[in-house]
Every structure is written in C-alpha cells, then in structure tokens.
Design a protein around this motif. Structure first.
Motif, PDB file in Angstrom:
ATOM      1  N   GLN A   1     102.429  -2.332  58.203  1.00 27.75           N
ATOM      2  CA  GLN A   1     102.930  -4.068  58.113  1.00 27.75           C
ATOM      3  C   GLN A   1     104.234  -4.162  59.334  1.00 27.75           C
ATOM      4  O   GLN A   1     104.146  -5.108  59.772  1.00 27.75           O
ATOM      5  CB  GLN A   1     103.878  -3.709  56.684  1.00 27.75           C
ATOM      6  N   TYR A   2     104.788  -3.016  59.571  1.00 27.50           N
ATOM      7  CA  TYR A   2     105.821  -3.324  60.799  1.00 27.50           C
ATOM      8  C   TYR A   2     105.204  -3.715  61.831  1.00 27.50           C
ATOM      9  O   TYR A   2     105.643  -4.359  63.067  1.00 27.50           O
ATOM     10  CB  TYR A   2     107.092  -2.436  60.708  1.00 27.50           C
ATOM     11  N   VAL A   3     103.971  -2.937  62.499  1.00 28.28           N
ATOM     12  CA  VAL A   3     103.488  -3.018  63.654  1.00 28.28           C
ATOM     13  C   VAL A   3     102.924  -4.464  63.657  1.00 28.28           C
ATOM     14  O   VAL A   3     102.704  -5.141  64.779  1.00 28.28           O
ATOM     15  CB  VAL A   3     102.163  -2.141  63.658  1.00 28.28           C
ATOM     16  N   ARG A   4     102.245  -4.885  62.384  1.00 24.69           N
ATOM     17  CA  ARG A   4     101.687  -6.323  62.302  1.00 24.69           C
ATOM     18  C   ARG A   4     102.770  -7.376  62.804  1.00 24.69           C
ATOM     19  O   ARG A   4     102.558  -8.412  63.497  1.00 24.69           O
ATOM     20  CB  ARG A   4     101.182  -6.459  61.106  1.00 24.69           C
ATOM     21  N   THR A   5     103.908  -6.989  61.966  1.00 27.89           N
ATOM     22  CA  THR A   5     104.893  -8.083  61.891  1.00 27.89           C
ATOM     23  C   THR A   5     105.638  -8.147  63.302  1.00 27.89           C
ATOM     24  O   THR A   5     106.123  -9.269  63.952  1.00 27.89           O
ATOM     25  CB  THR A   5     106.021  -7.640  60.865  1.00 27.89           C
TER      26      THR A   5
ATOM     27  N   THR B   1     104.775  -6.741  66.417  1.00 28.12           N
ATOM     28  CA  THR B   1     103.712  -6.789  67.583  1.00 28.12           C
ATOM     29  C   THR B   1     102.440  -7.521  67.248  1.00 28.12           C
ATOM     30  O   THR B   1     101.838  -7.552  68.329  1.00 28.12           O
ATOM     31  CB  THR B   1     103.481  -5.360  67.814  1.00 28.12           C
ATOM     32  N   GLY B   2     102.378  -8.327  66.261  1.00 24.46           N
ATOM     33  CA  GLY B   2     100.975  -8.889  66.287  1.00 24.46           C
ATOM     34  C   GLY B   2      99.973  -7.979  66.077  1.00 24.46           C
ATOM     35  O   GLY B   2      98.645  -8.360  66.155  1.00 24.46           O
ATOM     36  N   GLY B   3     100.150  -6.741  65.813  1.00 24.94           N
ATOM     37  CA  GLY B   3      99.267  -5.677  65.582  1.00 24.94           C
ATOM     38  C   GLY B   3      99.027  -4.810  66.875  1.00 24.94           C
ATOM     39  O   GLY B   3      98.084  -3.840  66.638  1.00 24.94           O
ATOM     40  N   ALA B   4      99.237  -5.303  67.756  1.00 25.50           N
ATOM     41  CA  ALA B   4      99.056  -4.714  69.045  1.00 25.50           C
ATOM     42  C   ALA B   4      99.712  -3.340  69.316  1.00 25.50           C
ATOM     43  O   ALA B   4      99.017  -2.527  70.216  1.00 25.50           O
ATOM     44  CB  ALA B   4      99.473  -5.436  70.428  1.00 25.50           C
TER      45      ALA B   4
ATOM     46  N   LEU C   1     106.697  11.572  63.381  1.00 27.42           N
ATOM     47  CA  LEU C   1     105.896  11.796  64.631  1.00 27.42           C
ATOM     48  C   LEU C   1     104.377  11.164  64.399  1.00 27.42           C
ATOM     49  O   LEU C   1     103.743  10.400  65.406  1.00 27.42           O
ATOM     50  CB  LEU C   1     105.872  13.210  65.304  1.00 27.42           C
ATOM     51  N   ASP C   2     103.780  11.301  63.267  1.00 21.09           N
ATOM     52  CA  ASP C   2     102.505  11.295  62.961  1.00 21.09           C
ATOM     53  C   ASP C   2     102.480   9.697  63.004  1.00 21.09           C
ATOM     54  O   ASP C   2     101.482   9.064  63.306  1.00 21.09           O
ATOM     55  CB  ASP C   2     101.996  11.731  61.610  1.00 21.09           C
ATOM     56  N   ALA C   3     103.482   9.192  62.142  1.00 21.86           N
ATOM     57  CA  ALA C   3     103.635   7.616  62.034  1.00 21.86           C
ATOM     58  C   ALA C   3     103.592   7.058  63.547  1.00 21.86           C
ATOM     59  O   ALA C   3     103.092   5.760  63.731  1.00 21.86           O
ATOM     60  CB  ALA C   3     104.807   7.223  61.409  1.00 21.86           C
ATOM     61  N   SER C   4     104.427   7.723  64.330  1.00 24.55           N
ATOM     62  CA  SER C   4     104.195   6.957  65.752  1.00 24.55           C
ATOM     63  C   SER C   4     103.089   6.734  66.677  1.00 24.55           C
ATOM     64  O   SER C   4     102.927   6.039  67.144  1.00 24.55           O
ATOM     65  CB  SER C   4     105.274   8.002  66.627  1.00 24.55           C
ATOM     66  N   PHE C   5     102.321   7.986  66.246  1.00 23.66           N
ATOM     67  CA  PHE C   5     100.865   8.045  66.739  1.00 23.66           C
ATOM     68  C   PHE C   5     100.189   6.500  66.623  1.00 23.66           C
ATOM     69  O   PHE C   5      99.112   6.111  67.102  1.00 23.66           O
ATOM     70  CB  PHE C   5     100.080   8.799  66.636  1.00 23.66           C
ATOM     71  N   GLY C   6     100.231   5.932  65.336  1.00 23.29           N
ATOM     72  CA  GLY C   6      99.605   4.977  64.835  1.00 23.29           C
ATOM     73  C   GLY C   6     100.409   3.518  65.154  1.00 23.29           C
ATOM     74  O   GLY C   6      99.833   2.433  64.715  1.00 23.29           O
ATOM     75  N   ALA C   7     101.533   3.632  65.760  1.00 25.83           N
ATOM     76  CA  ALA C   7     102.531   2.306  66.130  1.00 25.83           C
ATOM     77  C   ALA C   7     102.658   1.956  67.315  1.00 25.83           C
ATOM     78  O   ALA C   7     102.995   1.020  67.865  1.00 25.83           O
ATOM     79  CB  ALA C   7     103.655   2.601  65.424  1.00 25.83           C
ATOM     80  N   VAL C   8     101.734   2.816  68.154  1.00 28.77           N
ATOM     81  CA  VAL C   8     101.902   2.787  69.797  1.00 28.77           C
ATOM     82  C   VAL C   8     100.775   1.820  70.249  1.00 28.77           C
ATOM     83  O   VAL C   8      99.576   1.746  69.810  1.00 28.77           O
ATOM     84  CB  VAL C   8     101.992   3.942  70.514  1.00 28.77           C
ATOM     85  N   ARG C   9     101.083   0.980  71.191  1.00 27.76           N
ATOM     86  CA  ARG C   9     100.064   0.170  72.165  1.00 27.76           C
ATOM     87  C   ARG C   9      98.812   0.841  72.420  1.00 27.76           C
ATOM     88  O   ARG C   9      98.963   1.816  73.162  1.00 27.76           O
ATOM     89  CB  ARG C   9     100.615  -0.542  72.999  1.00 27.76           C
ATOM     90  N   ARG C  10      97.770   0.377  72.289  1.00 26.48           N
ATOM     91  CA  ARG C  10      96.480   0.879  73.060  1.00 26.48           C
ATOM     92  C   ARG C  10      96.652   0.960  74.550  1.00 26.48           C
ATOM     93  O   ARG C  10      97.004   0.159  75.022  1.00 26.48           O
ATOM     94  CB  ARG C  10      95.261   0.026  72.332  1.00 26.48           C
ATOM     95  N   TYR C  11      96.096   2.026  75.045  1.00 22.50           N
ATOM     96  CA  TYR C  11      95.943   2.301  76.426  1.00 22.50           C
ATOM     97  C   TYR C  11      97.405   2.800  77.071  1.00 22.50           C
ATOM     98  O   TYR C  11      97.270   3.784  77.973  1.00 22.50           O
ATOM     99  CB  TYR C  11      95.173   1.216  77.213  1.00 22.50           C
ATOM    100  N   THR C  12      98.134   1.810  77.163  1.00 23.75           N
ATOM    101  CA  THR C  12      99.333   1.982  78.001  1.00 23.75           C
ATOM    102  C   THR C  12     100.674   2.389  77.247  1.00 23.75           C
ATOM    103  O   THR C  12     101.689   2.499  77.593  1.00 23.75           O
ATOM    104  CB  THR C  12      99.834   0.451  78.448  1.00 23.75           C
ATOM    105  N   GLY C  13     100.369   2.462  75.875  1.00 25.62           N
ATOM    106  CA  GLY C  13     101.447   2.917  74.905  1.00 25.62           C
ATOM    107  C   GLY C  13     101.871   4.401  75.188  1.00 25.62           C
ATOM    108  O   GLY C  13     101.176   5.319  75.640  1.00 25.62           O
TER     109      GLY C  13
END
Length: 333
Positions: free
Chosen positions: A205-209, A211-214, A228-240
């Motif tokens: 939910q907060y990633v979508r709100t 960052t628009g899901g990015a 820390l586990d949650a952090s892995f799912g909240a980071v931007r693809r490729y450059t995060g």
C-alpha cells in the motif's frame, strides 16, 4: 580529589549495574588529546554491553562505558594535531574494544575520532549526536549515495538514528518518507518527512501511494528483522539501494534479487575496533557540525537530568523506552 585522580562509572561485572569509582586520571600518550568530559550520550548498545549481550563490541571488564562524548580539550600530547587546549569537541571515542569510554571526568582520546563541537548546540545536545549521526551518514551517504531528487524511506524515522537520517536526507535534497506509529508519526511530520503508519499500512500500500508502485530509490532499515525483509520489497527495481544498520539475522535475498536492487550493511564500530578508517569519523562529524550550525540537523535530547551517580537509572530509562529523545548524562560543567 587529587589532580591525579578522577571519578568514573565502571562496569566491573557483566549483568551488574556500573558503579562510581575514583581511578587514576589518564595521561595522554603520543597522538592523543585529553578531553575534560562535559556530557556522555547513552546508546542502547551501552545497555547491551552492560548486560553482556554485545560480544561484537569486544569489551572486557572492568571497563568504562560511554561511546559518545562532548567536552573541552585540556591537554595535547606531542604528535597530536588538529586541536588545541580550550577547543570544544565531540566524538564517538570509546566504550568498545580497548578504548575507554566517556563516563569519566577525563578521557584520553584519539583526535582522529573528534571534531569541533557544533556552535549551535549545548554540550548535552552535542553528546547526543556522534554515534547516530555517523551511522546515518555512513548509511545514506557512504553506502547509498543519497542525492537531490531521491525518494527515500527511513524505517523507524523517530528513533535515534532514524530522526537524524530523516534530517540528513532532507538536507541533501531528497524527498523522505518514514515509518512509525502512534505519537511518533507527528514527530516524523515535524522533521519534514511524510509519515507512514506501519501498523495499519502494508508495504504494497505505501509503495503504491508514495511511489506509484515503482519503489523507493533508497530504503534505510534501522530496525532489523522483519523490517529488513519489508525493505527488500519496497525498493526501486534495478537502481534501488537497501541499507541496514541491523542486518544480523537470516534473510532471504530473493525479493531483492528479483528487483535487481542492491544491499549494504553498516557497522559503525569498525574504526574503533580495528583502528582503520578513524579519520573518516572525524570528517563525518565535521560535516555534520556544519549542517547543524546551518540549521539542517537538530538532535532530540531527553530533558531528564542524569549524572555519573545516575548511570544505572539512565540505562533503565533507555531499556524501558520511557525517554523522550536521546538520554544524556552530564559528567561535569
């Protein structure tokens, strides 16, 4: 009291409260400066060390605890440079490894670990900064390279490291979100970050709100474990970039790998334990002092007054979570 002695709070046995003792005053050896200690910050690590639950800190008893210090240089040994008698300084100077800590009236410190105290702060306020400020800097700047325009998530944004990290990222031009709950959400907002109530909002939910899901460019984990586990799912693809100060458990890297992102850990004690990289700590604190004096960073300090005779009480306040900001012990005026 003799000019050759001083008062210090000494941990004599792991698991027992530190006790006030009169011991010899240190004489600064080569490449050391003698600091008259005004204040000593209390970190959760101090309590873990006292309890015998921090083997990574490599402390042997008897030991003088106290990692953070603020005070005045009163003697400079031959070979020392950068400071003169009368200079007001602050730093993360001991209390781990073989380095004596700051819960004493005087400490012979490595000048590489010191910086001139921020002019805008009192001694008590300055003593609240070194460990948390160095940790936040190493995480956000040294590891993650935070820059203007970055979207940053700080887990535990009202905590010791977290509230400094929020201010540091904003000072660098980033847009900052921070997790918390209850009363901490208003504090996070007052620091200039957008608060996220992690108890009522899922990662998705907060990633979508936010960052628009990015995903976020940088995620700083100050909590460890499931955070820390949650952090892995909240980071931007490729450059995060995910950075953790408590990445000590067993974690699956698959969610991070599937996003093509990177992970870094921070272990702030390394220069104190190994002797390597000490000058960088002094450099960080010099830069932090400039940001403080420019109004970008202000530490939160618990208003309760503690002295060397109250160290056990101060430790209990940190353990119980009854503090309102960083607990600081006034050593002498």
């Amino acid at each position: 009291m003799s000019s050759k002695t001083m008062r210090a709070t000494v941990l004599e046995t792991f698991g027992s409260p530190p006790v006030l003792r009169t011991i010899p005053r240190p004489i600064p050896g080569p490449d050391r400066v003698l600091v008259k200690v005004a204040a000593s910050g209390v970190n959760p690590l101090d309590i873990k060390i006292s309890d015998g639950a921090a083997a990574h800190a490599r402390v042997s008893v008897p030991a003088i605890l106290g990692i953070d210090v603020a005070g005045v240089v009163v003697d400079v040994a031959p070979g020392s440079s950068g400071f003169a008698v009368g200079d007001e300084v602050y730093g993360m100077i001991g209390g781990v490894g073989a380095e004596p800590g700051s819960l004493a009236e005087y400490v012979a410190a490595d000048p590489a670990l010191l910086a001139h105290k921020p002019r805008r702060l009192t001694m008590r306020e300055a003593a609240a900064l070194p460990l948390v400020a160095i940790t936040a800097w190493e995480a956000l700047i040294d590891r993650a390279g935070v820059a203007a325009g970055d979207l940053v998530l700080v887990h535990g944004g009202a905590g010791g490291v977290g509230h400094i990290a929020v201010q540091l990222a904003i000072a660098r031009g980033a847009t900052v979100y921070a997790t918390g709950s209850g009363r901490s959400l208003e504090l996070i907002r007052s620091l200039g970050a957008a608060p996220i109530d992690y108890t009522t909002t899922t990662v998705e939910q907060y990633v979508r709100t936010a960052t628009g899901g990015a995903g976020f460019d940088i995620v700083l984990d100050t909590m460890g474990g499931d955070t820390l586990d949650a952090s892995f799912g909240a980071v931007r693809r490729y450059t995060g970039r995910v950075v953790s100060i408590l990445g000590w458990g067993a974690h699956s890297l698959a969610p991070l790998s599937f996003r093509g992102a990177s992970y870094s850990g921070v272990f702030t004690l390394l220069p104190l334990l190994t002797g390597e990289g000490r000058a960088h700590h002094g450099e960080i604190l010099t830069a932090v002092a400039e940001l403080v004096d420019q109004g970008f960073i202000t530490p939160m300090v618990d208003p309760t007054s503690y002295t060397l005779t109250d160290v056990a009480q101060a430790h209990r306040a940190v353990t119980a979570g009854t503090r309102n900001g960083k607990v600081v012990i006034t050593v002498q005026n």
